[in-house]
Design an enzyme around this catalytic site. Structure first.
Site, PDB file in Angstrom:
ATOM      1  N   ARG A  88       2.071  51.098 -40.526  1.00  0.00           N
ATOM      2  CA  ARG A  88       1.329  52.198 -39.350  1.00  0.00           C
ATOM      3  C   ARG A  88      -0.099  51.752 -39.416  1.00  0.00           C
ATOM      4  NH1 ARG A  88       3.611  56.752 -43.476  1.00  0.00           N
ATOM      5  NH2 ARG A  88       5.364  56.007 -42.949  1.00  0.00           N
TER       6      ARG A  88
ATOM      7  N   LYS B  14       8.597  47.053 -53.543  1.00  0.00           N
ATOM      8  CA  LYS B  14       9.856  47.884 -53.361  1.00  0.00           C
ATOM      9  C   LYS B  14      11.366  47.240 -54.252  1.00  0.00           C
ATOM     10  CE  LYS B  14       9.380  46.498 -47.686  1.00  0.00           C
ATOM     11  NZ  LYS B  14       9.596  48.206 -47.426  1.00  0.00           N
TER      12      LYS B  14
END
Length: 507
Positions: free
Chosen positions: A356, A282
């Protein structure tokens, strides 16, 4: 932990640090809300006039302290705004009362006892005020050196006791409403504690230990799969995400069963205890709050415990997919292919689309038990925040009626939500030349793509919904109503109410 009592005492006679009353707008006039008649009388019927002189408008979120006049045992009166006064005989509404009570409890941080003389005319009103006060009184001071330091308001001890005036302690409906509100609020605050805990202390193993301890306390069955068990079972998604961390992943199952239950609800929570993005690191400015990426797992955990405390006649099973997503020499790389627990292979194009992957394994495992419905909860995508803002979660489902029902439940309990589609045309964007599918698709509609990915791992014929709580799970701004700065416990109330309606046979 803030204590809650239902009191038959009058507002003028109860000893407390403060008396909380409601004020509202009626046209251009400020009016004192029902429940505060004795307080208004102590002001010679001029409480509204005094407040107007001080600039009060009665707007929601407003809180004004006054020294109490002679005739009241409490030294302080706190007037909180309720917005526009309803028509005669109508309730102010649960969310209005909830937020007003929360505002009052936050304002009275550091006090020992407050008496709430808000307009309570039903068991539902009792629940709303109790819930708002207990949630508003929340404070996370575990790492403060001096929890009662006068110089740091955030470090002060939360309001210790809430007394609800106007509630009926001998009325079974009022008592049950208060007990339910207390169970839900306390479990929601448990979720907040976990979300706010620094990631050096909350990691998969310690999270699992907290669930195990709560299971023993409440008579719930807890099973924990560690790295060896996950490896043996072929949980490639969870293992793939956790490969880069020193502290290994876990899959935790916590189950509440009721002897009269006719239905089973499975809840699946994303539990990334810290999300660096992995190799797809990130950028600066996006890492600081990533301890909150386990908010879905915290909500599921809290909801299962709350269901057990309330005694709902439904079986509720929580699945917590726990991992740290870290970059290292052993971390999963973009381009790697993982073999999931379902047997499908997934090409990892972005290691920051990790939620996910862990949810996929947990959804497949939950499906093996053939529940009547599965609901997963996750801080899954920044795309959902862009779409709905930071106070609203998105709802996707493989059944339109179920999606609508969850949306209505969320609105009823005071959680902002919005139904979102699962456009079939977006599925092709996750095709991979190497594996069965990729963990990324087109960027536009990324929150919907993530939902389509998860749908691939839900057992055939099982009703399923996905809650993307990326926006409301962690609040970085100033506190408001009963919402604190930091972890919020978003979706806990929706999940509990969903379990309640499932027990009642309404879903």
């Amino acid at each position: 932990m803030t204590a809650l009592t239902l009191s038959t005492a009058g507002a003028a006679t109860l000893r407390a640090d403060a008396l909380v009353v409601g004020v509202a707008k009626s046209g251009k006039t400020l009016v004192v809300a029902p429940g505060a008649e004795a307080v208004d009388k102590a002001f010679d019927g001029r409480l509204a006039t005094v407040l107007e002189t001080l600039g009060a408008s009665g707007s929601e979120g407003e809180a004004i302290k006054l020294p109490a006049p002679a005739g009241l045992k409490a030294p302080v009166v706190l007037a909180v705004g309720l917005g526009t006064a309803p028509e005669d005989g109508e309730s102010y509404g649960a969310e209005t009362l909830r937020r007003a009570a929360g505002t009052a409890a936050r304002t009275l941080t550091g006090s020992k006892k407050a008496a709430f003389a808000l307009p309570i005319v039903s068991a539902e009103d009792t629940a709303a005020v109790a819930e708002g006060a207990l949630l508003g009184a929340y404070a996370y001071n575990a790492y403060k050196a001096a929890p009662d330091a006068k110089a740091d308001k955030d470090a002060k001890k939360p309001l210790a006791e809430v007394a609800l005036l106007g509630a009926k302690p001998r009325d079974k409906a009022y008592k049950a409403a208060a007990e339910r509100a207390q169970a839900v609020a306390e479990e929601m605050n448990r979720a907040r504690d976990l979300i706010n805990m620094p990631p050096n202390d909350l990691y998969p193993e310690s999270f699992a230990a907290a669930v195990t301890a709560a299971g023993k306390e409440h008579g719930l069955k807890v099973q924990v799969l560690d790295e060896k068990a996950l490896e043996k079972g072929g949980y490639g998604g969870i293992l793939g995400v956790g490969k880069g961390a020193v502290r290994g992943p876990r899959l935790v199952r916590i189950a509440y069963t009721h002897p009269k239950a006719e239905k089973t609800l499975a809840l699946v929570g994303k539990g990334i205890t810290y999300d660096s993005g992995g190799i797809s690191l990130k950028p600066a400015g996006h890492n600081e709050t990533m301890k909150c990426d386990m908010s879905g797992a915290a909500a599921v955990f809290a909801a299962v415990v709350a269901a057990s405390r309330i005694g709902l006649a439904v079986n509720v099973t929580g699945w917590l997919a726990l991992a740290e997503n870290m970059p290292s020499g052993s971390a999963t790389r973009p381009g790697d292919v993982l073999r999931m627990y379902s047997g499908k292979t997934v090409e990892v194009l972005n290691t920051d689309a990790e939620g996910r992957l862990v949810l996929a394994d947990a959804l497949t495992k939950a499906s093996e038990e053939h529940p009547d419905a599965i609901v997963d909860v996750a801080t899954l995508t920044g795309a959902m925040v862009l779409a709905l803002g930071d106070r609203t979660f998105g709802i996707m489902a493989n059944d339109d009626d179920y999606r609508t029902a969850i949306h209505e439940i969320a609105e009823e309990v005071g959680e902002q939500s919005w139904p979102m589609p699962l456009p079939a045309d977006l599925r092709k964007s996750m095709d991979s030349p190497t594996a069965d599918m990729a963990n990324m698709g087109v960027r536009m509609g990324g929150g919907l793509v993530a939902g389509l990915f998860l749908q691939e791992f839900v057992g055939e014929g099982i009703t399923w919904a996905h809650l993307d709580i990326a926006g409301p799970a962690f609040h970085e701004g100033a506190p408001y109503g009963y919402t604190p700065k930091g972890g919020t416990g978003s979706s806990v109330r929706t999940l509990v109410k969903l379990a309640e309606l499932t027990a009642a046979g309404e879903l």
